[in-house]
Design a protein around this motif. Sequence first.
Motif, PDB file in Angstrom:
ATOM      1  N   ASN A 240      28.668  -6.795 -27.386  1.00 40.54           N
ATOM      2  CA  ASN A 240      29.599  -6.404 -28.450  1.00 40.54           C
ATOM      3  C   ASN A 240      29.488  -4.934 -28.841  1.00 40.54           C
ATOM      4  O   ASN A 240      30.486  -4.317 -29.200  1.00 40.54           O
ATOM      5  CB  ASN A 240      29.364  -7.262 -29.701  1.00 40.54           C
ATOM      6  N   THR A 241      28.271  -4.402 -28.804  1.00 32.32           N
ATOM      7  CA  THR A 241      28.089  -3.017 -29.280  1.00 32.32           C
ATOM      8  C   THR A 241      27.855  -2.017 -28.159  1.00 32.32           C
ATOM      9  O   THR A 241      27.973  -0.816 -28.372  1.00 32.32           O
ATOM     10  CB  THR A 241      26.863  -2.929 -30.227  1.00 32.32           C
ATOM     11  N   GLY A 242      27.456  -2.498 -26.982  1.00 30.15           N
ATOM     12  CA  GLY A 242      27.123  -1.602 -25.870  1.00 30.15           C
ATOM     13  C   GLY A 242      25.748  -0.956 -26.009  1.00 30.15           C
ATOM     14  O   GLY A 242      25.341  -0.178 -25.143  1.00 30.15           O
ATOM     15  N   ALA A 243      25.020  -1.272 -27.081  1.00 31.51           N
ATOM     16  CA  ALA A 243      23.729  -0.610 -27.320  1.00 31.51           C
ATOM     17  C   ALA A 243      22.617  -1.213 -26.449  1.00 31.51           C
ATOM     18  O   ALA A 243      22.687  -2.375 -26.045  1.00 31.51           O
ATOM     19  CB  ALA A 243      23.348  -0.736 -28.797  1.00 31.51           C
ATOM     20  N   SER A 244      21.599  -0.399 -26.199  1.00 29.72           N
ATOM     21  CA  SER A 244      20.493  -0.825 -25.332  1.00 29.72           C
ATOM     22  C   SER A 244      19.180  -0.867 -26.107  1.00 29.72           C
ATOM     23  O   SER A 244      18.975  -0.094 -27.057  1.00 29.72           O
ATOM     24  CB  SER A 244      20.346   0.157 -24.165  1.00 29.72           C
ATOM     25  N   ASP A 245      18.298  -1.729 -25.670  1.00 23.69           N
ATOM     26  CA  ASP A 245      16.985  -1.841 -26.317  1.00 23.69           C
ATOM     27  C   ASP A 245      16.191  -0.542 -26.151  1.00 23.69           C
ATOM     28  O   ASP A 245      16.424   0.215 -25.200  1.00 23.69           O
ATOM     29  CB  ASP A 245      16.211  -3.020 -25.713  1.00 23.69           C
ATOM     30  N   GLN A 280      20.118   7.094 -23.420  1.00 20.05           N
ATOM     31  CA  GLN A 280      20.118   5.778 -24.089  1.00 20.05           C
ATOM     32  C   GLN A 280      19.223   4.783 -23.354  1.00 20.05           C
ATOM     33  O   GLN A 280      18.875   3.745 -23.906  1.00 20.05           O
ATOM     34  CB  GLN A 280      21.544   5.216 -24.159  1.00 20.05           C
ATOM     35  N   LEU A 281      18.940   5.090 -22.093  1.00 19.42           N
ATOM     36  CA  LEU A 281      18.155   4.146 -21.298  1.00 19.42           C
ATOM     37  C   LEU A 281      16.802   4.715 -20.892  1.00 19.42           C
ATOM     38  O   LEU A 281      16.197   4.249 -19.928  1.00 19.42           O
ATOM     39  CB  LEU A 281      18.933   3.746 -20.037  1.00 19.42           C
ATOM     40  N   THR A 282      16.327   5.676 -21.632  1.00 18.99           N
ATOM     41  CA  THR A 282      15.016   6.247 -21.300  1.00 18.99           C
ATOM     42  C   THR A 282      13.975   5.131 -21.245  1.00 18.99           C
ATOM     43  O   THR A 282      13.912   4.302 -22.156  1.00 18.99           O
ATOM     44  CB  THR A 282      14.597   7.283 -22.376  1.00 18.99           C
ATOM     45  N   GLY A 283      13.222   5.124 -20.179  1.00 24.50           N
ATOM     46  CA  GLY A 283      12.141   4.139 -20.044  1.00 24.50           C
ATOM     47  C   GLY A 283      12.567   2.843 -19.382  1.00 24.50           C
ATOM     48  O   GLY A 283      11.730   1.988 -19.095  1.00 24.50           O
ATOM     49  N   VAL A 284      13.871   2.690 -19.095  1.00 19.93           N
ATOM     50  CA  VAL A 284      14.331   1.424 -18.497  1.00 19.93           C
ATOM     51  C   VAL A 284      13.715   1.237 -17.113  1.00 19.93           C
ATOM     52  O   VAL A 284      13.495   0.105 -16.656  1.00 19.93           O
ATOM     53  CB  VAL A 284      15.887   1.349 -18.448  1.00 19.93           C
TER      54      VAL A 284
END
Length: 467
Positions: A240-245, A280-284
Amino acid sequence: MTSQDFEDGLAAMETAARQAIAYRRDVAAAETTPVATYRQMLAAFDAPLPEGPGAPGEIIDDLITRATPGVRAATGPRFFGWVIGNSHPTGVAADWLASAWGQNVGNLTSAPAASAIETVAANWLLEILDLPREASVGYVTGATVANFVCLAAARSEVLARVGWDVEADGLIGAPPIRVLIGADAHATVFSGLKYLGLGTRRVVTVETDDLGRMLPSAFERAIKSGEGPVIAIAQAGQINTGASDPFDQIAPMAKAAGAWLHVDGAFGLWARAAPTRFDQLTGVDQADSWATDGHKWLQTPYDCGFAIVRDAEAHRRAMAISASYLPPAQGADREPSAYVPELSRRARGLGTWAMLRQYGRSGIAELVERGCRIARDMATALSHEPGIELVAEVVLNQFMVRFGDDDAATLATVERIQTDGVAFIGAATWRGLWVMRVSVSSAATTERDGEISIAAVLSAWRAVREP
Ligand SMILES: Cc1ncc(COP(=O)(O)O)c(C=O)c1O
């Protein structure tokens, strides 16, 4: 099959190709996207089982005539429902060849070209997503199955570390596995847990913030609150938000606890390919496995997803099939069936290879950036209208708005948009309330389509507000 049947079949292939091309031209230019309902389609196709053979030309003509009114314009430029790519023509062309060549990518001998193409495209995928180059890639039908495959590798490895061989001995009597999962995880991750005997009710739910990202402090509490084998499931791109952990914070905690960290990144993992979203995906890349789709941001036709696992041995342990009649791969050659649940399958990787060539690194970056830009502009424009509320900050290509003061106004507006047919947008619930959810994930969508769609949404909302 007679030689006449064969020739007629080839003519039917030509008819299908011509119609498919005409359809794509029409749908790209269409002003509205009306579509027949499932019930109408059922009535159109309802017929008894054929008692004998049919003529290829008639079968295909009939399919086209009856089905066309009920073909959802998912490849059209103003389709914002769910998270759907464009089935790009180049990917479709490669996919046609996958079907026409009739290759079974069950082993290297039965499909040498397709197997080699999948090996090369797997390396390209790891490069464009900037994931560990030693990881293995399985070509699956979509992120649902990719989640399942990755979690099967996870289950195998966390149990192997405590001396349990789950492939041989199953789960009965096995040491219990703790599964940590964010409160806003996608429903299909639970399907993987269900198939693997890990259960959907036994999970430890980790609290999330207003964008659906796991709170590092909650993750830390959860991971430290028990012992034994652990699988932690994170996500890149909340539906829904497109946000990442916050991978850079949770990945070290998972590692310290000896957990397997899996990332469901059906569409969000593609932010890795776009320089301005990369952060937004640093560390993924510190995770152990990743599920993603080709048929979303990469624009391949369906079915196309990727199960990516850092520990290729765990991946193979969970999935490989062997039998005396199947020639084994030589040395380090990549056995295509060793990374997916099925043996016989179509050459799914052809569409992936074609789309990675179609866009290249810069093209994919631009595609992701454009989707995010259009989503932000649409959300901003809509939020200026009285009665429309932007529900959460726009961080990627997904956004949500609410209309008026109650669910009824939101649902009525969405229905009105769908009936008007200028754009297709769906509804969802978020934090217990109905919202209109927009996903800008198609390569066909331009800035102009964004503007046309804003006008369509405003017109629908005004009609609902002032009937
Ligand atoms: C975050 C996430 N995970 C998993 C899935 C399931 O993907 P698929 O439908 O390709 O199996 C989706 C689909 O939208 C998704 O957004």
